[in-house]
Design a protein around this motif. Structure first.
Motif, short mmCIF file in Angstrom:
data_model
loop_
_atom_site.label_atom_id
_atom_site.label_comp_id
_atom_site.label_asym_id
_atom_site.label_seq_id
_atom_site.Cartn_x
_atom_site.Cartn_y
_atom_site.Cartn_z
N THR A 178 37.20 -65.98 -15.75
CA THR A 178 35.49 -66.15 -15.94
C THR A 178 35.51 -66.25 -14.02
OG1 THR A 178 34.10 -67.88 -15.27
CG2 THR A 178 36.77 -68.67 -16.13
N ALA A 179 34.32 -66.98 -13.37
CA ALA A 179 34.52 -67.08 -12.03
C ALA A 179 34.51 -68.21 -11.90
CB ALA A 179 33.25 -66.00 -11.58
N ASP A 180 34.78 -69.03 -10.10
CA ASP A 180 33.63 -70.46 -10.02
C ASP A 180 32.59 -70.61 -10.30
OD1 ASP A 180 34.23 -68.59 -7.80
OD2 ASP A 180 34.55 -69.56 -6.60
N GLY A 181 32.23 -69.08 -9.69
CA GLY A 181 30.50 -69.70 -9.72
C GLY A 181 29.28 -68.26 -9.67
N GLN A 182 28.70 -67.92 -9.27
CA GLN A 182 27.59 -67.09 -9.52
C GLN A 182 25.97 -67.10 -9.03
OE1 GLN A 182 25.41 -65.84 -12.46
NE2 GLN A 182 26.05 -67.40 -14.03
N TYR A 183 26.01 -65.75 -8.17
CA TYR A 183 24.28 -67.04 -7.02
C TYR A 183 23.48 -66.40 -8.48
CZ TYR A 183 27.21 -66.76 -3.26
OH TYR A 183 28.18 -67.11 -1.70
N ARG A 184 22.77 -66.56 -8.44
CA ARG A 184 20.83 -66.53 -9.20
C ARG A 184 19.76 -66.80 -8.14
NH1 ARG A 184 21.66 -62.75 -12.17
NH2 ARG A 184 20.24 -63.19 -13.79
N ARG A 185 19.58 -66.26 -7.85
CA ARG A 185 17.41 -66.14 -7.59
C ARG A 185 18.03 -67.42 -6.13
NH1 ARG A 185 13.85 -66.15 -11.48
NH2 ARG A 185 14.76 -65.29 -13.48
N GLY A 186 19.06 -66.70 -5.73
CA GLY A 186 19.52 -67.11 -4.48
C GLY A 186 20.08 -68.35 -3.82
N VAL A 210 40.20 -67.19 -12.83
CA VAL A 210 39.35 -67.62 -12.10
C VAL A 210 38.93 -66.67 -10.40
CG1 VAL A 210 38.02 -68.90 -10.95
CG2 VAL A 210 39.37 -69.77 -12.80
N VAL A 211 37.87 -66.17 -11.30
CA VAL A 211 38.05 -65.39 -9.89
C VAL A 211 36.84 -66.10 -8.18
CG1 VAL A 211 36.30 -63.11 -8.60
CG2 VAL A 211 38.07 -62.34 -11.28
N ARG A 212 37.26 -65.63 -7.26
CA ARG A 212 37.32 -66.63 -6.37
C ARG A 212 35.30 -65.88 -5.77
NH1 ARG A 212 40.44 -68.88 -2.30
NH2 ARG A 212 39.68 -70.86 -3.42
N ARG A 213 33.87 -66.52 -6.71
CA ARG A 213 33.00 -65.03 -5.69
C ARG A 213 31.88 -65.98 -4.72
NH1 ARG A 213 29.81 -62.75 -3.60
NH2 ARG A 213 28.23 -61.81 -3.59
N VAL A 214 32.03 -67.59 -5.52
CA VAL A 214 31.02 -68.57 -4.75
C VAL A 214 31.50 -69.18 -3.48
CG1 VAL A 214 29.10 -68.38 -6.08
CG2 VAL A 214 30.38 -69.78 -6.41
N GLY A 215 32.99 -69.49 -3.50
CA GLY A 215 33.93 -71.16 -2.47
C GLY A 215 33.02 -71.81 -2.30
N ALA A 216 33.10 -71.64 -1.17
CA ALA A 216 32.58 -72.72 -0.32
C ALA A 216 30.78 -73.57 -0.92
CB ALA A 216 32.93 -72.83 1.08
N ASP A 217 30.62 -72.05 -1.20
CA ASP A 217 28.63 -71.79 -1.28
C ASP A 217 28.34 -73.27 -2.47
OD1 ASP A 217 28.11 -70.90 0.74
OD2 ASP A 217 27.50 -68.80 -1.10
N LEU A 218 29.28 -74.01 -3.63
CA LEU A 218 29.54 -74.34 -4.70
C LEU A 218 29.52 -75.83 -3.46
CD1 LEU A 218 31.64 -73.16 -7.18
CD2 LEU A 218 28.82 -73.50 -7.24
N ASP A 219 28.24 -76.84 -4.16
CA ASP A 219 28.28 -78.38 -4.23
C ASP A 219 29.91 -78.96 -3.63
OD1 ASP A 219 26.31 -78.48 -3.41
OD2 ASP A 219 24.99 -78.57 -3.99
N ASP A 220 30.58 -78.58 -5.33
CA ASP A 220 31.86 -79.37 -5.84
C ASP A 220 32.79 -78.38 -6.00
OD1 ASP A 220 30.44 -82.32 -5.82
OD2 ASP A 220 29.40 -80.92 -8.24
N ASP A 221 33.98 -78.78 -5.21
CA ASP A 221 35.21 -78.22 -5.96
C ASP A 221 35.55 -77.78 -7.05
OD1 ASP A 221 35.81 -78.55 -3.32
OD2 ASP A 221 37.04 -80.36 -3.92
N THR A 222 36.10 -76.57 -7.47
CA THR A 222 35.95 -75.63 -8.94
C THR A 222 37.07 -76.96 -9.63
OG1 THR A 222 35.67 -73.50 -7.83
CG2 THR A 222 36.35 -73.47 -10.24
#
Length: 645
Positions: A178-186, A210-222
């Motif tokens: 999986t990934a830490d997160g993804q970009y959806r609608r900006g 876990v693939v690091r995709r969004v990193g620091a753009d997430l509000d919380d740590d993975t």
């Protein structure tokens, strides 16, 4: 519309090294020999003894005894042939980041990933669940599994934790990617925490990569579970980039893909290796007239669906395709994003869904007109029947009136395209899938399994085995038989579940799912036909039709429409007249409701089930797969006893 259709003529006669007519002639003369010739376009480590074993229908064995490696066919052989510097993937992230990955790059990445997975103790036949956004690592993970003989189960990134868990448990997956997160609608949206929720007490899962995709753009740590979780980059850091591909039997399982039904246990459709790859490569080549080294191809499907498997990964890469892969939504950061990408990469082959085409129509023809789309050579449509108005808009405003459109019919269960026009072979018919492809036997039958006459409607069936056919439902062969084969068992015909009709020329028009056929006062009405009539109105961009329960007539027709662009919503009476003139008074919707949006999955499919819930006065259920659950809430609030729009 007739004047617009009458000027359309065949404009594109090439199909690789074969003419379409020659392909049909060879397939009709000897179907097994025809498919053997297509299979020989791949690399086989050992030849097959039998092209087809159909001794135990509905389970087929294609190219029995042959051995190959799917990943080798998609990557290694192109590098070995001297094409390592050709771009395999132009990847575009939603925020605007890009990566150009050559076949040599992809070769190295897949070998590293295969060594890393093998280092976790995975062996051929083990299952790996993959839930990733549209990033290159998703393709790499799939190919690494194929290289090792691991069976992958790709789960759409928008599915809920419960949906992921059901698929993990059914397949007994040992590893989840999986990934830490993804970009959806900006914006960055977390993924890993939902995977953790899904895997509570999942006893088959040993590791989560876990693939690091969004990193620091997430509000919380993975969130992290030590001893189980590992970063993709850490796993691959010390892995060798050399791996010798092992060959596997043609019938070795390649992947499980679960149908996305919302009730009951999901069906894990099983596809194997040799036959699937043969038909994936063949159909991609002839339907899109793909020319290696010169075309740039873009399939807009998500990798979590069968279209993403067959026409974004396996078919294109087997054919040494240069393709575009886009991570995000089509209106981020603006509504011209797709046309901007086509212009930038000079895309020549473009394959998308009617729902998205109608969305583009709603946004307005002035948007694609701002971009240079002259590189487009062939356009494709997939996912549901395309209505003629959308076909003509697509042809004129995207294809510049010159690009043929291939309207393709197929399913998760068929594995690859089954019915579609070959570009340039015959004059197009907007909205018609036209003919089964060379090598495919498909027909329209009545309730007794007898082929209907030209001009008549019935059920679409496949009357002979095909290489990419599903080999069963994972762990439940009896369900496979009863779901797809019992209806016309006397003929050994596969029942697709779709209604269809022949026109007077004998061409096939798909009418949509038979469970989307309404029965109004004893008349069988296709929702697809009524929707097409509604969308023909110049002020309507999209429409959905459902049958609501009615004590007097059995069902009553309810329509939901979205106005085009800045147009004023048409009146319900105007639309009723439009439908009555196009189909007949019996098809006239009892109610028509104007709404700002229709409920859709993130892959763009309209969820008519939820509209049926509202029309029948039920609380809409299972909205987690919607791209925007607020849409159905808004429609429910608007819906009432009134009959005008």
């Amino acid at each position: 519309m007739d004047d617009q259709v009458n000027h359309l003529t065949p404009a594109h006669p090439a199909h690789g090294n074969d003419s379409g007519a020659e392909l049909y002639a060879r397939a009709e003369a000897d179907r097994k020999a025809f498919w053997a010739a297509q299979a020989r376009r791949l690399h086989w480590d050992e030849p097959w003894q039998h092209v087809l074993d159909w001794s135990r229908p509905p389970i087929a064995r294609w190219f029995d005894g042959g051995r190959l490696n799917v990943a080798y066919n998609c990557v290694d052989r192109h590098v070995e042939a001297g094409y390592g510097d050709q771009v395999a993937v132009h990847w575009v992230g939603e925020p605007g980041d890009t990566r150009d990955i050559t076949y040599r790059d992809l070769h190295r990445m897949v070998q590293q990933a295969a060594n890393a997975l093998a280092g976790l103790g995975l062996r051929a036949g083990d299952r790996v669940a993959i839930q990733l956004p549209m990033i290159p690592e998703a393709i790499v993970a799939m190919l690494a599994c194929a290289r090792l003989g691991l069976v992958h189960s790709v789960v759409f990134a928008g599915f809920s934790p419960a949906a992921l868990r059901a698929r993990v448990d059914d397949a007994r997956a040992r590893v989840v990617v999986t990934a830490d997160g993804q970009y959806r609608r900006g914006r960055a949206v977390p993924m890993k925490e939902k995977v953790d929720e899904a895997l509570v007490d999942a006893d088959s899962v040993e590791r989560v990569i876990v693939v690091r995709r969004v990193g620091a753009d997430l509000d919380d740590d993975t969130p992290w579970q030590n001893g189980r979780d590992i970063w993709w980059h850490d796993l691959l850091r010390d892995a060798s980039d050399h791996h010798d591909a092992e060959s596997f039997d043609a019938e070795h399982p390649l992947f499980i893909l679960y149908t996305s039904g919302t009730t009951g246990k999901p069906k894990g459709i099983l596809h194997t290796s040799g036959g699937y790859l043969t038909q994936a490569a063949y159909t991609h080549r002839i339907v899109f007239d793909h020319r290696p080294g010169s075309d740039v191809y873009w399939c807009t499907a998500d990798i979590g669906w069968i279209t993403g498997h067959t026409y974004l990964v396996y078919g294109p890469l087997a054919n040494r395709t240069t393709q575009v892969v886009y991570e995000g939504t089509p209106n981020v950061p603006h509504e011209g994003r797709h046309w901007e990408i086509i212009q930038r990469y000079r895309v020549s082959l473009y394959y998308t869904a009617p729902t998205l085409i109608r969305t583009f129509m709603k946004w307005g023809e002035q948007i694609p007109a701002r971009y240079d789309l002259s590189s487009l050579r062939v356009l494709g449509s997939v996912g549901e029947p395309i209505n003629p108005e959308a076909w003509l808009w697509y042809h004129q405003h995207v294809g510049g009136g010159r690009s043929p459109i291939v309207d393709t019919w197929w399913q998760t269960e068929t594995g690859a395209i089954m019915v579609a026009p070959l570009p340039g072979l015959r004059a197009p018919k907007p909205g018609a899938a036209q003919r089964p492809l060379p090598g495919i036997g498909a027909k329209v039958v009545d309730d007794e399994g007898r082929q209907v006459s030209p001009g008549a409607s019935g059920y679409l069936v496949i009357d002979s085995p095909w290489p990419a056919m599903a080999r069963g439902i994972w762990g439940d062969d009896e369900r496979f038989r009863t779901t797809y084969w019992d209806r016309f068992a006397a003929h050994d015909d596969y029942f697709a579940g779709d209604g269809a009709r022949y026109d007077t020329d004998g061409d096939i028009w798909i009418l949509g799912r038979t469970d989307d056929v309404m029965n109004v006062s004893g008349h069988r009405l296709s929702t697809a036909e009524i929707e097409s009539a509604l969308v023909a109105h110049p002020a309507v961009a999209e429409a959905a039709v459902v049958g609501a329960s009615d004590a007097l007539t059995g069902q009553r027709v309810i329509g939901f429409v979205v106005a085009r662009g800045e147009a004023d919503p048409p009146t319900a009476d105007d639309l009723r007249r439009y439908v009555a003139e196009a189909i007949g008074p019996i098809a006239t919707p009892r109610e028509i409701h104007s709404v700002p949006e229709l409920p859709k999955t993130r892959s763009g499919k309209i969820v008519r089930r939820l509209l049926r819930d509202i029309a029948d006065g039920r609380e809409p259920s299972e909205t987690t797969t919607l791209a925007d659950p607020a849409v159905i809430t808004d429609i429910a609030q608007r819906f009432g006893p009134r009959t005008d729009a």
